[in-house]
Design an enzyme around this catalytic site. Structure first.
Site, mmCIF file in Angstrom:
data_model
loop_
_atom_site.group_PDB
_atom_site.id
_atom_site.type_symbol
_atom_site.label_atom_id
_atom_site.label_comp_id
_atom_site.label_asym_id
_atom_site.label_seq_id
_atom_site.Cartn_x
_atom_site.Cartn_y
_atom_site.Cartn_z
ATOM 1 N N PRO A 10 -2.983 3.280 6.111
ATOM 2 C CA PRO A 10 -1.690 3.334 6.300
ATOM 3 C C PRO A 10 -1.044 4.822 6.034
ATOM 4 C CG PRO A 10 -2.213 2.330 4.191
ATOM 5 C CD PRO A 10 -3.636 2.315 5.181
ATOM 6 N N ASN A 11 0.028 4.961 7.019
ATOM 7 C CA ASN A 11 1.051 6.356 6.707
ATOM 8 C C ASN A 11 0.349 7.524 7.115
ATOM 9 O OD1 ASN A 11 3.029 4.797 5.646
ATOM 10 N ND2 ASN A 11 1.966 4.653 3.775
ATOM 11 N N ARG A 18 4.624 14.103 6.743
ATOM 12 C CA ARG A 18 4.597 13.402 5.717
ATOM 13 C C ARG A 18 4.252 14.394 4.496
ATOM 14 N NH1 ARG A 18 -0.202 9.247 3.709
ATOM 15 N NH2 ARG A 18 0.785 8.383 2.022
ATOM 16 N N TYR A 23 0.212 17.005 1.943
ATOM 17 C CA TYR A 23 -0.881 16.537 2.837
ATOM 18 C C TYR A 23 -0.969 17.627 3.893
ATOM 19 C CZ TYR A 23 -0.604 12.087 0.928
ATOM 20 O OH TYR A 23 -0.503 10.942 -0.284
ATOM 21 N N ASN A 74 -10.473 7.278 5.512
ATOM 22 C CA ASN A 74 -9.611 7.627 4.683
ATOM 23 C C ASN A 74 -8.677 6.441 4.769
ATOM 24 O OD1 ASN A 74 -7.135 8.420 3.034
ATOM 25 N ND2 ASN A 74 -6.875 10.181 4.184
ATOM 26 N N ALA A 77 -3.361 4.404 0.863
ATOM 27 C CA ALA A 77 -3.167 3.705 -0.477
ATOM 28 C C ALA A 77 -3.975 2.390 -0.591
ATOM 29 C CB ALA A 77 -1.620 3.199 -0.381
ATOM 30 N N GLU A 98 -15.798 8.234 1.622
ATOM 31 C CA GLU A 98 -14.415 7.961 1.590
ATOM 32 C C GLU A 98 -13.811 9.922 1.430
ATOM 33 O OE1 GLU A 98 -13.484 5.978 -2.205
ATOM 34 O OE2 GLU A 98 -11.695 7.022 -2.368
ATOM 35 N N HIS A 100 -9.994 11.903 1.252
ATOM 36 C CA HIS A 100 -8.873 12.020 0.912
ATOM 37 C C HIS A 100 -8.343 13.596 1.255
ATOM 38 C CE1 HIS A 100 -8.587 8.223 -0.796
ATOM 39 N NE2 HIS A 100 -9.760 8.427 -1.366
ATOM 40 N N ARG A 107 -3.247 13.719 -9.251
ATOM 41 C CA ARG A 107 -2.196 12.804 -9.063
ATOM 42 C C ARG A 107 -1.635 11.896 -9.615
ATOM 43 N NH1 ARG A 107 -1.507 12.023 -2.906
ATOM 44 N NH2 ARG A 107 0.567 11.667 -3.439
HETATM 45 C C1 DQA Z 1 -4.623 9.753 0.389
HETATM 46 C C2 DQA Z 1 -4.209 9.373 -1.040
HETATM 47 C C3 DQA Z 1 -3.788 8.292 -1.248
HETATM 48 O O1 DQA Z 1 -3.577 8.183 -2.541
HETATM 49 C C4 DQA Z 1 -2.446 7.940 -0.528
HETATM 50 O O2 DQA Z 1 -1.858 6.768 -0.726
HETATM 51 C C5 DQA Z 1 -2.546 8.302 1.052
HETATM 52 C C6 DQA Z 1 -3.374 9.575 1.317
HETATM 53 C C7 DQA Z 1 -5.036 11.314 0.938
HETATM 54 O O3 DQA Z 1 -5.510 11.321 1.892
HETATM 55 O O4 DQA Z 1 -4.971 12.128 0.096
HETATM 56 O O5 DQA Z 1 -2.009 7.683 1.736
HETATM 57 O O6 DQA Z 1 -5.685 8.869 0.836
#
Ligand code: DQA
Length: 145
Positions: A10-11, A18, A23, A74, A77, A98, A100, A107
């Site tokens: 998501p997102n 964003r 990011y 990735n 959340a 995994e 990020h 954070r």
């Molecule tokens: C994320 C880190 C997560 O905590 C966050 O909710 C994201 C992006 C990252 O790529 O840094 O959506 O996965």
């Protein structure tokens, strides 16, 4: 040909606009282009997908695992909340790295725990868009399943 699925939660479709301070400025399409360049030189086939829906990500992970593809994930959340994704990785026998963009450990505390880290080969976090290329290189260094 070896298959690698790059799955985004998501997102992440909003990358580029964003919270660029966290990011970065690259879009998901930019990241895909970077990975395709590495993949083309390495003779692997990439499938690149994004969804804002948890169940859709579960299906993507299942599909990858059952077809023998390795996964760069990735989960956004959902990393911190999704028992369903963890079960999908285990259940389908998916080999997952995994990733990020941000260093989740530097954070908010709710980002420190991952539901999927323990069922992944490893975790790469904090290198911005490079986290994805590092994950791809790490997978390429592992022998095919
Ligand atoms: C994320 C880190 C997560 O905590 C966050 O909710 C994201 C992006 C990252 O790529 O840094 O959506 O996965």
């Amino acid at each position: 040909m070896r298959q690698i699925h790059v799955l985004n939660g998501p997102n992440l479709n909003l990358l580029g606009r964003r919270e660029p301070g966290i990011y970065g400025a690259k879009t998901l399409a930019d990241i895909e282009a970077d990975l395709r360049e590495i993949a083309a030189k390495s003779g692997v086939s990439l499938t690149f997908r994004q969804s804002n829906i948890e169940g859709e990500l579960v299906s993507f992970v299942q599909e990858a695992g059952l077809s023998g593809a390795d996964v760069i994930l990735n989960a956004g959340a959902y990393t911190h909340t999704s028992i369903a994704l963890r079960d999908a990785i285990k259940g389908a026998g998916a080999r997952v790295i995994e990733v990020h963009l941000s260093n989740v450990h530097a954070r908010e505390e709710f980002r420190h725990h991952s539901m999927i880290a323990a069922v992944s080969i490893g975790v790469i976090a904090g290198f911005g868009a490079n986290s994805y290329s590092l994950a791809l290189r790490a997978l390429l260094d592992l022998s095919a399943a």
